[in-house]
Write an enzyme that holds these catalytic residues in place. Sequence first.
Site, PDB file in Angstrom:
ATOM      1  N   ALA A   6      38.325  46.722  47.279  1.00 54.30           N
ATOM      2  CA  ALA A   6      36.623  47.592  46.909  1.00 54.30           C
ATOM      3  C   ALA A   6      36.850  47.936  48.465  1.00 54.30           C
ATOM      4  O   ALA A   6      37.156  47.607  49.281  1.00 54.30           O
ATOM      5  CB  ALA A   6      35.303  46.269  46.893  1.00 54.30           C
TER       6      ALA A   6
ATOM      7  N   GLN B   6      39.965  51.237  44.432  1.00 55.82           N
ATOM      8  CA  GLN B   6      38.404  50.780  43.648  1.00 55.82           C
ATOM      9  C   GLN B   6      37.661  51.607  44.726  1.00 55.82           C
ATOM     10  O   GLN B   6      37.270  50.636  45.700  1.00 55.82           O
ATOM     11  CB  GLN B   6      38.555  48.748  43.924  1.00 55.82           C
ATOM     12  CG  GLN B   6      36.809  49.161  43.009  1.00 55.82           C
ATOM     13  CD  GLN B   6      36.774  47.115  42.670  1.00 55.82           C
ATOM     14  OE1 GLN B   6      36.676  46.844  43.893  1.00 55.82           O
ATOM     15  NE2 GLN B   6      36.577  47.208  41.975  1.00 55.82           N
TER      16      GLN B   6
ATOM     17  N   HIS C 234      33.504  50.940  40.906  1.00 50.62           N
ATOM     18  CA  HIS C 234      33.262  49.503  40.877  1.00 50.62           C
ATOM     19  C   HIS C 234      31.593  49.592  40.286  1.00 50.62           C
ATOM     20  O   HIS C 234      31.123  49.945  41.137  1.00 50.62           O
ATOM     21  CB  HIS C 234      33.493  48.938  42.539  1.00 50.62           C
ATOM     22  CG  HIS C 234      32.935  47.869  42.542  1.00 50.62           C
ATOM     23  ND1 HIS C 234      32.818  46.431  41.811  1.00 50.62           N
ATOM     24  CD2 HIS C 234      33.243  46.614  43.313  1.00 50.62           C
ATOM     25  CE1 HIS C 234      32.504  45.318  41.605  1.00 50.62           C
ATOM     26  NE2 HIS C 234      33.224  45.027  43.155  1.00 50.62           N
ATOM     27  N   GLY C 235      31.985  48.573  39.294  1.00 51.20           N
ATOM     28  CA  GLY C 235      30.708  49.167  38.621  1.00 51.20           C
ATOM     29  C   GLY C 235      30.170  47.588  38.475  1.00 51.20           C
ATOM     30  O   GLY C 235      29.507  47.062  36.983  1.00 51.20           O
TER      31      GLY C 235
ATOM     32  N   TYR D  34      27.154  44.965  43.143  1.00 54.94           N
ATOM     33  CA  TYR D  34      26.676  46.227  44.053  1.00 54.94           C
ATOM     34  C   TYR D  34      26.634  47.072  43.358  1.00 54.94           C
ATOM     35  O   TYR D  34      24.998  47.303  42.152  1.00 54.94           O
ATOM     36  CB  TYR D  34      28.653  46.305  44.165  1.00 54.94           C
ATOM     37  CG  TYR D  34      29.294  45.087  45.048  1.00 54.94           C
ATOM     38  CD1 TYR D  34      28.577  44.793  46.094  1.00 54.94           C
ATOM     39  CD2 TYR D  34      30.179  44.414  44.031  1.00 54.94           C
ATOM     40  CE1 TYR D  34      28.626  43.816  46.594  1.00 54.94           C
ATOM     41  CE2 TYR D  34      30.359  43.511  44.831  1.00 54.94           C
ATOM     42  CZ  TYR D  34      29.729  43.020  46.368  1.00 54.94           C
ATOM     43  OH  TYR D  34      30.122  41.493  46.479  1.00 54.94           O
TER      44      TYR D  34
ATOM     45  N   ARG E 184      34.731  49.644  36.320  1.00 49.05           N
ATOM     46  CA  ARG E 184      34.932  47.542  36.171  1.00 49.05           C
ATOM     47  C   ARG E 184      33.327  47.779  36.082  1.00 49.05           C
ATOM     48  O   ARG E 184      32.441  47.593  36.802  1.00 49.05           O
ATOM     49  CB  ARG E 184      35.544  47.378  37.377  1.00 49.05           C
ATOM     50  CG  ARG E 184      35.990  45.693  37.317  1.00 49.05           C
ATOM     51  CD  ARG E 184      36.324  45.161  38.396  1.00 49.05           C
ATOM     52  NE  ARG E 184      37.453  44.421  37.641  1.00 49.05           N
ATOM     53  CZ  ARG E 184      37.515  43.169  38.622  1.00 49.05           C
ATOM     54  NH1 ARG E 184      36.737  42.614  39.784  1.00 49.05           N
ATOM     55  NH2 ARG E 184      38.365  41.705  38.383  1.00 49.05           N
TER      56      ARG E 184
ATOM     57  N   GLY F  26      40.019  34.238  35.305  1.00 49.62           N
ATOM     58  CA  GLY F  26      40.187  32.767  34.734  1.00 49.62           C
ATOM     59  C   GLY F  26      41.653  32.616  33.965  1.00 49.62           C
ATOM     60  O   GLY F  26      41.827  31.790  33.523  1.00 49.62           O
TER      61      GLY F  26
ATOM     62  N   GLY G  94      43.402  37.630  39.580  1.00 54.90           N
ATOM     63  CA  GLY G  94      42.931  37.809  41.294  1.00 54.90           C
ATOM     64  C   GLY G  94      43.539  36.906  41.526  1.00 54.90           C
ATOM     65  O   GLY G  94      44.514  36.499  42.182  1.00 54.90           O
TER      66      GLY G  94
HETATM   67  C1  FMN Z   1      38.721  36.563  47.115  1.00 52.36           C
HETATM   68  C2  FMN Z   1      38.280  37.672  46.416  1.00 52.36           C
HETATM   69  C3  FMN Z   1      38.261  39.199  46.439  1.00 52.36           C
HETATM   70  C4  FMN Z   1      37.257  39.556  45.801  1.00 52.36           C
HETATM   71  N1  FMN Z   1      36.906  40.825  46.013  1.00 52.36           N
HETATM   72  C5  FMN Z   1      37.037  41.983  45.091  1.00 52.36           C
HETATM   73  C6  FMN Z   1      36.748  43.638  44.974  1.00 52.36           C
HETATM   74  O1  FMN Z   1      36.851  44.013  46.021  1.00 52.36           O
HETATM   75  N2  FMN Z   1      36.143  43.902  43.592  1.00 52.36           N
HETATM   76  C7  FMN Z   1      36.255  42.888  42.472  1.00 52.36           C
HETATM   77  O2  FMN Z   1      35.883  44.027  41.371  1.00 52.36           O
HETATM   78  N3  FMN Z   1      36.371  41.980  42.244  1.00 52.36           N
HETATM   79  C8  FMN Z   1      37.210  41.237  43.003  1.00 52.36           C
HETATM   80  N4  FMN Z   1      36.952  40.488  43.902  1.00 52.36           N
HETATM   81  C9  FMN Z   1      37.028  39.295  41.990  1.00 52.36           C
HETATM   82  C10 FMN Z   1      38.317  39.271  40.678  1.00 52.36           C
HETATM   83  O3  FMN Z   1      38.652  40.200  41.103  1.00 52.36           O
HETATM   84  C11 FMN Z   1      38.327  38.584  40.075  1.00 52.36           C
HETATM   85  O4  FMN Z   1      37.846  39.189  39.120  1.00 52.36           O
HETATM   86  C12 FMN Z   1      38.105  37.561  39.773  1.00 52.36           C
HETATM   87  O5  FMN Z   1      38.867  36.850  40.806  1.00 52.36           O
HETATM   88  C13 FMN Z   1      38.677  36.117  38.614  1.00 52.36           C
HETATM   89  O6  FMN Z   1      39.421  36.653  38.537  1.00 52.36           O
HETATM   90  P1  FMN Z   1      40.736  35.284  38.339  1.00 52.36           P
HETATM   91  O7  FMN Z   1      39.843  34.364  38.212  1.00 52.36           O
HETATM   92  O8  FMN Z   1      41.912  35.507  37.813  1.00 52.36           O
HETATM   93  O9  FMN Z   1      40.925  34.997  40.376  1.00 52.36           O
HETATM   94  C14 FMN Z   1      36.999  39.240  44.548  1.00 52.36           C
HETATM   95  C15 FMN Z   1      37.897  37.671  44.230  1.00 52.36           C
HETATM   96  C16 FMN Z   1      38.333  36.929  44.999  1.00 52.36           C
HETATM   97  C17 FMN Z   1      38.592  36.052  44.373  1.00 52.36           C
END
Ligand code: FMN
Length: 354
Positions: A58, A100, A176-177, A181, A228, A291, A312
């Site tokens: 973001a 983003q 980024h919705g 935020y 999003r 996940g 992520g």
């Molecule tokens: C370190 C970290 C930073 C994140 N920063 C953002 C972000 O900047 N923008 C966003 O939309 N989601 C952010 N997320 C959420 C991730 O995009 C994602 O939705 C979340 O980790 C679940 O996916 P995963 O299980 O594949 O990790 C962040 C997650 C983590 C772990």
Amino acid sequence: MSTQPLLTPFDLAGIELRNRIVLAPMTRSRAGAGNVVTELTATYYAQRASAGLLITEATQVAPEGQGYVATPGIYSPEQEAGWRQVVEAVHAVGGVIYAQLWHVGRVSHTSFQPGGKAPVSASGIGLTGLTWTSEGQVPFSTPRALETDEIRGVVSQYVQGARVALAAGFDGVEIHGANGYLIDQFLRDGTNHRTDAYGGSIPNRLRFLLEVVDGVTRVFPASRVGVRLSPGGAFNEMADSDPDALFGAAAEALSIRNLGYLHVIDPAASPKRFTPLLRARFKGAYIVNGGFDAETGNAAIASGEADLVAYGVPFLANPDLPRRFAEGAPLNAPDFATFYTGGEKGYTDYPALP
Ligand SMILES: Cc1cc2nc3c(=O)[nH]c(=O)nc-3n(C[C@H](O)[C@H](O)[C@H](O)COP(=O)(O)O)c2cc1C
């Protein structure tokens, strides 16, 4: 073995993605002075460029949009130059990258705000708990509700962010919705108690998001813009009285606007999934996240639940995630302690397969 669905190409608005694996946006708090990304960030994204699509962390569209230490901005010429080196590094190895666009709204502290003023939100409803600032952990600052006639100015900050993204060479932008935020604060009635045209009914609560979308799609073609959403997410103390109705209406409104994609945090293991409803309401590409692993991601593509799957934490820790999926190779474990700390450690030093 037949090709895994995740590893098949996908046409995203005329861009040929080499696979259906997306790098989910992740804040890494590694920006330098002036909230400018550095060469290290270019290395980080280039390492992960074998994804079909990369979505940046973001990036705040204005100083008021910041709520965490060392997050990058996307409003100044220096920030544009920083992002250009990221985009060039990714393009040089054949990657596709979207920025983003972000405004934290109430998820902030006066020390991040110009002039030490209160953060802004849909309503003057504060977050409980503590947040990290450069002076350590402090309570969140109570926000003030944006005046109706100020909202146009905040919308134009997102539009300016899109202009900078275009100038920096990004292939598209994601609005980024999600995750509580500013846009989400307008969407959900737990945080939006407004009585003007931006609050109350669902069409009114959608208004801010849609004005941002309409502004940003005057900069990038709608096909190059994604949104999003996190309909079931409670992060940042979010709640809504009728998320099916709200997010169903959001998906429909975004579909009418011919957006390139809808990106939904809808955890694979969640007891209440929103994807069947939202996928049916949105005609563009659908990205699911939350996940997923190789098996559940492949199943999501195979069943038609989604077109693309965003990863992520697994991608944070495995720069060559698509190759590891292809080979069924074991994954590096993530080091949670270095998610948001500065420097190379836990950022660019996760090993790729030899
Ligand atoms: C370190 C970290 C930073 C994140 N920063 C953002 C972000 O900047 N923008 C966003 O939309 N989601 C952010 N997320 C959420 C991730 O995009 C994602 O939705 C979340 O980790 C679940 O996916 P995963 O299980 O594949 O990790 C962040 C997650 C983590 C772990």
